[in-house]
Design an enzyme around this catalytic site. Structure first.
Site, PDB file in Angstrom:
ATOM      1  N   SER A  32      40.365  47.920  30.040  1.00  0.00           N
ATOM      2  CA  SER A  32      40.947  48.342  31.037  1.00  0.00           C
ATOM      3  C   SER A  32      42.497  47.192  30.993  1.00  0.00           C
ATOM      4  CB  SER A  32      40.422  47.802  32.508  1.00  0.00           C
ATOM      5  OG  SER A  32      39.968  46.742  32.399  1.00  0.00           O
ATOM      6  N   GLY A  55      42.045  37.045  35.037  1.00  0.00           N
ATOM      7  CA  GLY A  55      41.698  38.263  34.623  1.00  0.00           C
ATOM      8  C   GLY A  55      42.728  39.328  34.621  1.00  0.00           C
ATOM      9  N   LYS A  56      42.459  40.419  34.291  1.00  0.00           N
ATOM     10  CA  LYS A  56      43.409  41.516  34.158  1.00  0.00           C
ATOM     11  C   LYS A  56      44.453  41.753  35.500  1.00  0.00           C
ATOM     12  CE  LYS A  56      40.545  43.552  30.411  1.00  0.00           C
ATOM     13  NZ  LYS A  56      39.598  43.265  30.995  1.00  0.00           N
ATOM     14  N   ARG A  57      43.647  41.883  36.596  1.00  0.00           N
ATOM     15  CA  ARG A  57      44.065  41.972  37.828  1.00  0.00           C
ATOM     16  C   ARG A  57      45.089  40.888  38.402  1.00  0.00           C
ATOM     17  NH1 ARG A  57      39.563  44.685  41.395  1.00  0.00           N
ATOM     18  NH2 ARG A  57      38.674  46.327  39.726  1.00  0.00           N
ATOM     19  N   TYR A  58      45.137  39.670  37.737  1.00  0.00           N
ATOM     20  CA  TYR A  58      45.926  38.700  38.406  1.00  0.00           C
ATOM     21  C   TYR A  58      46.928  38.074  37.324  1.00  0.00           C
ATOM     22  CZ  TYR A  58      42.660  39.407  42.153  1.00  0.00           C
ATOM     23  OH  TYR A  58      41.962  39.971  43.306  1.00  0.00           O
TER      24      TYR A  58
END
Length: 307
Positions: free
Chosen positions: A27, A242-245
């Site tokens: 992702s 992580g990828k979201r942050y």
């Protein structure tokens, strides 16, 4: 009631050799937290002459970023983390997951659930079992696994003894989503058994998933690997890397310094003489000196302290 996936006891006993794996979700790109997990699983395998596999956990196409799979593999190669055999992909294993869901349904170990997130919004915690005996049709329904009213526990190689009461802490959990996509908990146990994984090294964010996986392994007659859950690296705002942050993707030109930094995050003590060395030299030293007992026994680490 014998599962068609059951691994004979004699086959488990004869397996023996270490087989580890790194299983990223495509992702997004790999970041420093990913590197720590990949490096730990790689060194834990290579230090004992074991095999190290790579598996793409591409179960959720809407979340997959175009080009991420190729970028992940290129990054692993740039950092010297070479794998054995072919890369496995969960997107190619749907028939196996479907067969497992059907077997669990046929044996009344799972059932259709039509509850929406809105339905459950006022029931935090364990699933309250609204659909357990409702007899809903399979169409337009998720599939939940019935869990027993008992505890499941294991001894983690870093975090120690961990116990969870499936009935009270989790409740019946989803193994196939309402949109037809298969859930991680089901896929991971089937794939680890299929690939002969003996040791799972991963982040502590999955520690509380392990009892659910132990129960599925029991139902399906699958071997239980050893588990090692690594502390999560936490940013100053409290979010994990992580990828979201906004965690920056790994850059090939930073491979040497970041490998040394990852070793320090894992409690290893890299030789100062390795500064300026390329990945092969760093990994060769790290494999000879790997000691999993030095990994910090904590669920989180402050990422800023590793700079």
């Amino acid at each position: 009631m014998t599962s068609p996936f059951a691994v004979p006891t004699e086959a488990r006993a004869s397996a023996g050799a270490y087989v580890g794996r790194f299983a990223p979700t495509p992702s997004g790109y790999l970041h420093f937290g990913s590197l720590v997990a990949a490096l730990a699983s790689y060194l834990d395998a290579r230090a004992v002459g074991g095999r190290w596999l790579v598996r793409m956990e591409d179960l959720d196409p809407p979340r997959e970023m175009p080009g991420a799979q190729a970028a992940i593999l290129q990054t692993l190669e740039a950092y010297g983390l070479t794998w054995d055999g072919e890369v496995a992909r969960q997107s190619e294993r749907h028939a196996v997951y479907r067969q497992a869901v059907e077997w669990l349904l046929d044996n009344r170990l799972a059932y259709p659930c039509t509850c929406s997130r809105k339905d459950l919004a006022t029931y935090p915690g364990a699933y309250p079992g609204f659909c357990r005996d409702a007899g809903h049709p399979l169409q337009d329904a998720a599939i939940r696994l019935r869990v027993p009213d008992r505890e499941y526990g294991f001894v983690d190689r870093v975090q120690g003894r961990y116990v969870q009461h499936l009935g009270m802490d989790v409740g019946d959990f989803v193994i196939r989503r309402r949109d037809g996509l298969f859930a991680y908990q089901l896929a991971v146990v089937l794939d680890d058994a299929w690939q002969g994984i003996t040791d799972v090294v991963r982040g502590a964010d999955l520690l509380d998933s392990t009892p659910r996986q132990l129960y599925l392994q029991e139902l399906l007659g699958l071997p239980q690997p050893r588990y090692l859950h690594l502390p999560l690296l936490i940013q100053p705002d409290g979010h994990k890397l992580g990828k979201r942050y906004r965690s920056p993707p790994l850059q090939p030109q930073e491979a040497g310094p970041l490998l040394l930094r990852a070793l320090r995050a894992l409690g290893q003590r890299p030789d100062p003489a390795l500064a300026g060395e390329r990945p092969p030299a760093i990994l060769e030293w790290a494999g000879r000196h790997w000691n999993a007992e030095r990994i910090p026994c904590t669920l989180t680490l402050a990422e800023a302290q590793l700079r």
